[in-house]
Design a protein around this motif. Sequence first.
Motif, PDB file in Angstrom:
ATOM      1  N   LYS A   1      -5.518  10.248   1.873  1.00  0.00           N
ATOM      2  CA  LYS A   1      -5.127   9.803   0.410  1.00  0.00           C
ATOM      3  C   LYS A   1      -4.291   8.650   0.509  1.00  0.00           C
ATOM      4  O   LYS A   1      -3.080   8.654   1.114  1.00  0.00           O
ATOM      5  CB  LYS A   1      -4.340  10.782  -0.349  1.00  0.00           C
ATOM      6  CG  LYS A   1      -4.135  10.580  -1.930  1.00  0.00           C
ATOM      7  CD  LYS A   1      -3.405  11.657  -2.701  1.00  0.00           C
ATOM      8  CE  LYS A   1      -3.140  11.240  -4.169  1.00  0.00           C
ATOM      9  NZ  LYS A   1      -2.431  12.229  -5.082  1.00  0.00           N
ATOM     10  N   LYS A   2      -4.734   7.587  -0.005  1.00  0.00           N
ATOM     11  CA  LYS A   2      -3.901   6.427  -0.050  1.00  0.00           C
ATOM     12  C   LYS A   2      -4.293   5.399  -1.011  1.00  0.00           C
ATOM     13  O   LYS A   2      -5.171   5.568  -1.726  1.00  0.00           O
ATOM     14  CB  LYS A   2      -4.157   5.412   1.476  1.00  0.00           C
ATOM     15  CG  LYS A   2      -5.618   4.926   1.490  1.00  0.00           C
ATOM     16  CD  LYS A   2      -5.825   4.196   2.992  1.00  0.00           C
ATOM     17  CE  LYS A   2      -5.774   5.117   3.876  1.00  0.00           C
ATOM     18  NZ  LYS A   2      -5.932   4.364   5.272  1.00  0.00           N
ATOM     19  N   GLU A   3      -3.434   4.390  -1.478  1.00  0.00           N
ATOM     20  CA  GLU A   3      -3.842   3.601  -2.597  1.00  0.00           C
ATOM     21  C   GLU A   3      -3.203   1.986  -2.101  1.00  0.00           C
ATOM     22  O   GLU A   3      -2.357   1.963  -1.293  1.00  0.00           O
ATOM     23  CB  GLU A   3      -2.711   3.756  -3.764  1.00  0.00           C
ATOM     24  CG  GLU A   3      -2.872   5.056  -4.332  1.00  0.00           C
ATOM     25  CD  GLU A   3      -2.043   5.431  -5.535  1.00  0.00           C
ATOM     26  OE1 GLU A   3      -1.591   4.597  -6.114  1.00  0.00           O
ATOM     27  OE2 GLU A   3      -1.621   6.582  -5.556  1.00  0.00           O
ATOM     28  N   TYR A   4      -3.957   1.159  -2.447  1.00  0.00           N
ATOM     29  CA  TYR A   4      -3.900  -0.383  -2.325  1.00  0.00           C
ATOM     30  C   TYR A   4      -3.065  -0.768  -3.459  1.00  0.00           C
ATOM     31  O   TYR A   4      -3.804  -0.810  -4.521  1.00  0.00           O
ATOM     32  CB  TYR A   4      -5.063  -0.947  -1.899  1.00  0.00           C
ATOM     33  CG  TYR A   4      -5.081  -0.708  -0.281  1.00  0.00           C
ATOM     34  CD1 TYR A   4      -4.780  -1.019   0.696  1.00  0.00           C
ATOM     35  CD2 TYR A   4      -6.547   0.286  -0.186  1.00  0.00           C
ATOM     36  CE1 TYR A   4      -5.047  -0.560   2.182  1.00  0.00           C
ATOM     37  CE2 TYR A   4      -6.988   0.840   0.875  1.00  0.00           C
ATOM     38  CZ  TYR A   4      -6.321   0.043   2.104  1.00  0.00           C
ATOM     39  OH  TYR A   4      -6.744   0.971   3.369  1.00  0.00           O
ATOM     40  N   LEU A   5      -1.816  -0.853  -3.702  1.00  0.00           N
ATOM     41  CA  LEU A   5      -1.193  -1.424  -4.744  1.00  0.00           C
ATOM     42  C   LEU A   5      -0.917  -2.953  -5.099  1.00  0.00           C
ATOM     43  O   LEU A   5      -0.629  -3.169  -6.190  1.00  0.00           O
ATOM     44  CB  LEU A   5       0.122  -0.761  -4.651  1.00  0.00           C
ATOM     45  CG  LEU A   5       0.272   0.536  -4.373  1.00  0.00           C
ATOM     46  CD1 LEU A   5       1.563   1.119  -4.248  1.00  0.00           C
ATOM     47  CD2 LEU A   5      -0.320   1.452  -5.481  1.00  0.00           C
ATOM     48  N   PHE A   6      -1.208  -3.688  -4.412  1.00  0.00           N
ATOM     49  CA  PHE A   6      -0.846  -5.123  -4.539  1.00  0.00           C
ATOM     50  C   PHE A   6      -1.934  -5.808  -5.634  1.00  0.00           C
ATOM     51  O   PHE A   6      -3.000  -5.368  -5.624  1.00  0.00           O
ATOM     52  CB  PHE A   6      -0.998  -6.046  -3.206  1.00  0.00           C
ATOM     53  CG  PHE A   6      -2.551  -5.939  -2.724  1.00  0.00           C
ATOM     54  CD1 PHE A   6      -3.420  -7.038  -2.711  1.00  0.00           C
ATOM     55  CD2 PHE A   6      -2.526  -5.066  -1.526  1.00  0.00           C
ATOM     56  CE1 PHE A   6      -4.586  -7.024  -2.183  1.00  0.00           C
ATOM     57  CE2 PHE A   6      -3.649  -4.882  -1.055  1.00  0.00           C
ATOM     58  CZ  PHE A   6      -4.918  -5.906  -1.319  1.00  0.00           C
ATOM     59  N   PRO A   7      -1.104  -6.527  -6.506  1.00  0.00           N
ATOM     60  CA  PRO A   7      -1.966  -6.988  -7.797  1.00  0.00           C
ATOM     61  C   PRO A   7      -2.643  -8.309  -7.254  1.00  0.00           C
ATOM     62  O   PRO A   7      -2.487  -8.764  -6.112  1.00  0.00           O
ATOM     63  CB  PRO A   7      -1.109  -7.309  -8.869  1.00  0.00           C
ATOM     64  CG  PRO A   7       0.058  -7.477  -7.972  1.00  0.00           C
ATOM     65  CD  PRO A   7       0.290  -6.681  -6.679  1.00  0.00           C
TER      66      PRO A   7
ATOM     67  N   SER B   1       0.770  -1.034  -0.115  1.00  0.00           N
ATOM     68  CA  SER B   1      -0.003  -0.020  -0.223  1.00  0.00           C
ATOM     69  C   SER B   1       0.758   1.246   0.083  1.00  0.00           C
ATOM     70  O   SER B   1       2.138   1.128   0.340  1.00  0.00           O
ATOM     71  CB  SER B   1      -0.863   0.044   1.044  1.00  0.00           C
ATOM     72  OG  SER B   1      -0.163  -0.043   2.423  1.00  0.00           O
ATOM     73  N   LEU B   2       0.458   2.317  -0.409  1.00  0.00           N
ATOM     74  CA  LEU B   2       0.961   3.618  -0.568  1.00  0.00           C
ATOM     75  C   LEU B   2       0.131   4.685   0.144  1.00  0.00           C
ATOM     76  O   LEU B   2      -0.940   4.833  -0.103  1.00  0.00           O
ATOM     77  CB  LEU B   2       1.239   3.975  -1.925  1.00  0.00           C
ATOM     78  CG  LEU B   2       2.341   5.200  -2.281  1.00  0.00           C
ATOM     79  CD1 LEU B   2       2.560   5.233  -3.700  1.00  0.00           C
ATOM     80  CD2 LEU B   2       1.397   6.755  -1.862  1.00  0.00           C
TER      81      LEU B   2
END
Length: 330
Positions: free
Chosen positions: A269-275, A261-262
């Motif tokens: 503001k956050k992002e979950y990045l795992f595919p 995650s970022l």
Amino acid sequence: MQQIKFGIIGTNSISDKIIAAGGGDKRFVLSAVYSRTEETAKKFAEKHNIPHTFTSLQKMASSSVIDAVYIASPNSFHAQQSILFMEHGKHVLCEKPLASNAKEVKKMIETSQKKRVTLMEAMMPTLKREFDVVQDSIKKIGQVRHYFASYCQYSSRYDDLRAGIVHNAFKPEFSNGAVVDIGTYTIYPMIVLFGKPKKVNAAGLITKSGVDANGTVHFEYDRMNATVIYSKISDSSLPSEIQGEDGYIIIDKINYMKEISLKYRDRDKKEYLFPIQDFDDYFHEIKEFIDLIIAGKIESEINSHQNSLETIEIIDEIRKQIGVSFPADL
């Protein structure tokens, strides 16, 4: 479709995982297995439907039934076995650590270059799609200021060590110990992402058997710092982080990289990045290695000879600072 015939050295659980991953690539053909005893070789061969068994490394290396070999023997044997097979024109996928020390790794690289065969360290996390996500996301967090990685796992062999029974995992003659066995998982991604640090400052505890039990290492770069912790005598659930001026990347487990995650300085503001994980954890390692062989390349761009050499050079320095030596160093 070109197929690559594989031989396996090491009849342990990691070999089981590599074989399972190889099943996902139609170019992977499981052809042979080596063990010191015929009984163990046959038992493993029956388990995985392997047509050829060997109890002689020399005969296996010179055999036409394999094109490549996966080496999962004790660390102290990695260099000599890899060089033997490369001298016979076989490609080598060797478990981490690639060898006992930088001196051995240099000889392995020289042999790969001389014989024009592929040599790659089997460092699985850096070849996963999740690591690609980490690399692509670094530009989003601004100037990186700190890398932190943690891998602490209580060894199943440690209770016996405390009772006076020393297994291979804690024997210096097999080039074992915390930094080579699990600390390397925290260091290798750092080298791939940021290169070799300028300074290393290490501390660790030494077992009665003479290898390190845990460690904390600080690294200095021009514009950032890094810290890694690792242990074979305690557990931890700490995630790893890459901290930038505009945000930070969180990696759940540096040795497997399942969830990433970022988070930005703007807390909302956050992002979950795992595919979505659609392949076996080790699939991309096998795929990368076979791709290299078919393309006629002797090294990976990610798990490159240089990255493997710089990682083991750092490990050598860590061992020197904390007072761990192997017979292979002599």
